[in-house]
Design a protein around this motif. Sequence first.
Motif, PDB file in Angstrom:
ATOM      1  N   HIS A  96     -42.692 -13.132 -22.224  1.00  0.00           N
ATOM      2  CA  HIS A  96     -43.079 -12.255 -23.326  1.00  0.00           C
ATOM      3  C   HIS A  96     -44.143 -11.259 -22.864  1.00  0.00           C
ATOM      4  O   HIS A  96     -44.127 -10.074 -23.243  1.00  0.00           O
ATOM      5  CB  HIS A  96     -43.594 -13.100 -24.485  1.00  0.00           C
ATOM      6  CG  HIS A  96     -43.776 -12.351 -25.767  1.00  0.00           C
ATOM      7  ND1 HIS A  96     -44.818 -11.461 -25.969  1.00  0.00           N
ATOM      8  CD2 HIS A  96     -43.056 -12.358 -26.925  1.00  0.00           C
ATOM      9  CE1 HIS A  96     -44.735 -10.960 -27.191  1.00  0.00           C
ATOM     10  NE2 HIS A  96     -43.678 -11.490 -27.788  1.00  0.00           N
ATOM     11  N   LEU A  97     -45.060 -11.708 -22.014  1.00  0.00           N
ATOM     12  CA  LEU A  97     -46.174 -10.869 -21.580  1.00  0.00           C
ATOM     13  C   LEU A  97     -45.711  -9.707 -20.704  1.00  0.00           C
ATOM     14  O   LEU A  97     -46.100  -8.549 -20.930  1.00  0.00           O
ATOM     15  CB  LEU A  97     -47.197 -11.725 -20.831  1.00  0.00           C
ATOM     16  CG  LEU A  97     -48.397 -10.970 -20.240  1.00  0.00           C
ATOM     17  CD1 LEU A  97     -49.251 -10.374 -21.344  1.00  0.00           C
ATOM     18  CD2 LEU A  97     -49.227 -11.911 -19.355  1.00  0.00           C
ATOM     19  N   LEU A 142     -38.503 -15.841 -28.936  1.00  0.00           N
ATOM     20  CA  LEU A 142     -39.476 -16.545 -28.103  1.00  0.00           C
ATOM     21  C   LEU A 142     -40.665 -17.017 -28.928  1.00  0.00           C
ATOM     22  O   LEU A 142     -41.139 -18.157 -28.769  1.00  0.00           O
ATOM     23  CB  LEU A 142     -39.944 -15.640 -26.970  1.00  0.00           C
ATOM     24  CG  LEU A 142     -38.919 -15.293 -25.881  1.00  0.00           C
ATOM     25  CD1 LEU A 142     -39.513 -14.302 -24.896  1.00  0.00           C
ATOM     26  CD2 LEU A 142     -38.457 -16.555 -25.147  1.00  0.00           C
ATOM     27  N   ARG A 143     -41.153 -16.170 -29.825  1.00  0.00           N
ATOM     28  CA  ARG A 143     -42.310 -16.568 -30.633  1.00  0.00           C
ATOM     29  C   ARG A 143     -41.957 -17.688 -31.606  1.00  0.00           C
ATOM     30  O   ARG A 143     -42.759 -18.604 -31.834  1.00  0.00           O
ATOM     31  CB  ARG A 143     -42.851 -15.346 -31.386  1.00  0.00           C
ATOM     32  CG  ARG A 143     -43.454 -14.276 -30.483  1.00  0.00           C
ATOM     33  CD  ARG A 143     -44.213 -13.245 -31.298  1.00  0.00           C
ATOM     34  NE  ARG A 143     -43.319 -12.471 -32.159  1.00  0.00           N
ATOM     35  CZ  ARG A 143     -42.768 -11.311 -31.826  1.00  0.00           C
ATOM     36  NH1 ARG A 143     -42.989 -10.790 -30.628  1.00  0.00           N
ATOM     37  NH2 ARG A 143     -41.976 -10.662 -32.670  1.00  0.00           N
ATOM     38  N   ALA A 173     -43.186 -23.553 -22.620  1.00  0.00           N
ATOM     39  CA  ALA A 173     -43.911 -22.560 -23.416  1.00  0.00           C
ATOM     40  C   ALA A 173     -44.677 -21.580 -22.517  1.00  0.00           C
ATOM     41  O   ALA A 173     -44.797 -20.393 -22.848  1.00  0.00           O
ATOM     42  CB  ALA A 173     -44.865 -23.258 -24.381  1.00  0.00           C
ATOM     43  N   THR A 174     -45.171 -22.071 -21.381  1.00  0.00           N
ATOM     44  CA  THR A 174     -45.879 -21.182 -20.444  1.00  0.00           C
ATOM     45  C   THR A 174     -44.931 -20.132 -19.883  1.00  0.00           C
ATOM     46  O   THR A 174     -45.285 -18.945 -19.780  1.00  0.00           O
ATOM     47  CB  THR A 174     -46.497 -22.012 -19.312  1.00  0.00           C
ATOM     48  OG1 THR A 174     -47.382 -22.998 -19.869  1.00  0.00           O
ATOM     49  CG2 THR A 174     -47.269 -21.117 -18.354  1.00  0.00           C
ATOM     50  N   ALA A 192     -42.189 -19.080 -21.318  1.00  0.00           N
ATOM     51  CA  ALA A 192     -41.840 -18.170 -22.418  1.00  0.00           C
ATOM     52  C   ALA A 192     -42.958 -17.170 -22.681  1.00  0.00           C
ATOM     53  O   ALA A 192     -42.701 -15.981 -22.949  1.00  0.00           O
ATOM     54  CB  ALA A 192     -41.539 -18.978 -23.685  1.00  0.00           C
ATOM     55  N   PHE A 193     -44.219 -17.626 -22.584  1.00  0.00           N
ATOM     56  CA  PHE A 193     -45.345 -16.713 -22.794  1.00  0.00           C
ATOM     57  C   PHE A 193     -45.399 -15.648 -21.696  1.00  0.00           C
ATOM     58  O   PHE A 193     -45.613 -14.454 -21.977  1.00  0.00           O
ATOM     59  CB  PHE A 193     -46.654 -17.505 -22.821  1.00  0.00           C
ATOM     60  CG  PHE A 193     -47.878 -16.648 -22.782  1.00  0.00           C
ATOM     61  CD1 PHE A 193     -48.315 -15.975 -23.922  1.00  0.00           C
ATOM     62  CD2 PHE A 193     -48.596 -16.484 -21.603  1.00  0.00           C
ATOM     63  CE1 PHE A 193     -49.438 -15.176 -23.883  1.00  0.00           C
ATOM     64  CE2 PHE A 193     -49.720 -15.678 -21.560  1.00  0.00           C
ATOM     65  CZ  PHE A 193     -50.150 -15.027 -22.703  1.00  0.00           C
ATOM     66  N   LEU A 194     -45.216 -16.039 -20.446  1.00  0.00           N
ATOM     67  CA  LEU A 194     -45.247 -15.070 -19.348  1.00  0.00           C
ATOM     68  C   LEU A 194     -44.090 -14.078 -19.448  1.00  0.00           C
ATOM     69  O   LEU A 194     -44.253 -12.882 -19.149  1.00  0.00           O
ATOM     70  CB  LEU A 194     -45.207 -15.806 -18.007  1.00  0.00           C
ATOM     71  CG  LEU A 194     -46.435 -16.662 -17.667  1.00  0.00           C
ATOM     72  CD1 LEU A 194     -46.212 -17.430 -16.367  1.00  0.00           C
ATOM     73  CD2 LEU A 194     -47.679 -15.787 -17.558  1.00  0.00           C
ATOM     74  N   SER A 239     -44.148 -20.910 -30.227  1.00  0.00           N
ATOM     75  CA  SER A 239     -45.509 -20.717 -30.734  1.00  0.00           C
ATOM     76  C   SER A 239     -46.108 -21.985 -31.323  1.00  0.00           C
ATOM     77  O   SER A 239     -47.315 -22.033 -31.561  1.00  0.00           O
ATOM     78  CB  SER A 239     -45.513 -19.607 -31.797  1.00  0.00           C
ATOM     79  OG  SER A 239     -44.668 -19.958 -32.881  1.00  0.00           O
TER      80      SER A 239
END
Length: 504
Positions: free
Chosen positions: A112-113, A86-87, A105-106, A108-110, A91
């Motif tokens: 990951h979070l 994901l990173r 990307a949003t 993927a960030f959520l 990124s």
Amino acid sequence: MLSAFCERWQPETTTFHLPFGEMTISLDDVASILHIPVTGSMISFSQPLRVDDANALLVELLGTTDVEASRETEQCRSPSVRLLWLRENFSTITDVSSDDDIEFATRAFLLHLVDCTLFADKSATSVGVVYLELFRDLSMVGSYAWGAACLAFLYRQLTTATRFEVRQLGGYLTLLQAWIYEHFPEIFSSLDLSYIESRPRALHWRSHVIPDSLQSVHERLDRLQSSDVYWEPYVDHRAEHPFPDIAWFSGCIECGLVVKPYHPERVLYQFGYIKTIPPQPFAPPRPDRSMLLDQYWERWTDHVLTDQSRGRRCQYSGSGESVAKYMAWYDRISHRIVQPPHLRSGFTTDAGSSLPSHIASTSDSQNARALSLLRHAISGGRQQSADYFWGALNEAHSILAGSDETSAFHSTPSPAPASHSTPSPATRPFFSPPTFVYPPPASVDPPPASVDPPPTSDDPLPLIVPPPPASVAPPALATDPSAPAPDSTASTTIYVRSKRKKKT
């Protein structure tokens, strides 16, 4: 610290069993410590996600190709993706990227979070693609009960950690650690003086390493009393974050396919009410009935504890009062002390033990004395006499029974007796061994030399022993002096059991 609390977790009740009663992490704790919503739609899945469905979600919601999605799930060998993947792939997205790339990307960030915080598992390297479905509509992200799902997931991880073969703990450990700091500030906390009440209570504490062993933490928890607990730690926080009424909900909370019971009636004193004997815990339904659970959760206002179920409020705020029969009931269903008495630091076998008064008791001293006697008797092995061994058992029984009478048993080992002796009834100990009478050996006549029955398939093979030389007297086979002596010139047939296998 976390390991010691895990050992006190009870999966059936989803509570920690402590010396003074039960405690648990409530929805109020989650809302105050993390400042995330505990009301809203429940996070539930009707069935496990398959790998093909996971590849389709990656293509649709993250914009990857079929080849990339298949390669990643094959590498994880499950419907999951690596956090590193994901990173590496998202990124580099910036504000000047296309709207679709920013939306991918949003998500993927959520994804990951939530894997690094709320739903952290023990792998710490991959995340399930199933959570990606929650971010399909980004405008609906705030409508989920993230706090309830986080709590259900932590309940599941604590339950798994109670198994003997498990060596790690998953879940949002920041929540667990902050909850311990809030309720036990005198023994486990490190306060951040720059904290202000408008921020989550998790920021009220500074993370630090407790330089204590697991045994030391065990002893701290065993010494805990109700007065050592901060029962209402969020009083000053209520102006910024009021008490959520859903904390009184009694039912099941859910996180995907994880369903766990939530019992506020077992920890009424955490809400300022007198402890009462709770009802039997209920078993959660199967995860495949998620639709019924969702409907039950949506009507949570119909399933909160009534004023009658809550009982009476404590006379003094945060006193942790209980009804008269509560501790007697609690002693029957739980173990208040975890650390064995002989393993506690500072434990002495004398009456003046260095332990606190509510732990050091006559029973501890009696146990230590009895164990010391038995350990000394057993360590002697076969060189120890039978009288000494049974005397030690008798003395240990007298100590454990609370008898003031002292026997004539001493710690100095007695020499082994020359012959087996049977103690008289007046001196026989309580744990007396069975009396064995050894009669004198009877006369044994050798079989006639001329009678040698032929061996059969079931008979042992005969072993012909030649007669001894004339200068050597044959051994006496009879202890009776009146028995006739055997003929030294005749051969003696002795039958021995054969271990030879039969030929087929």
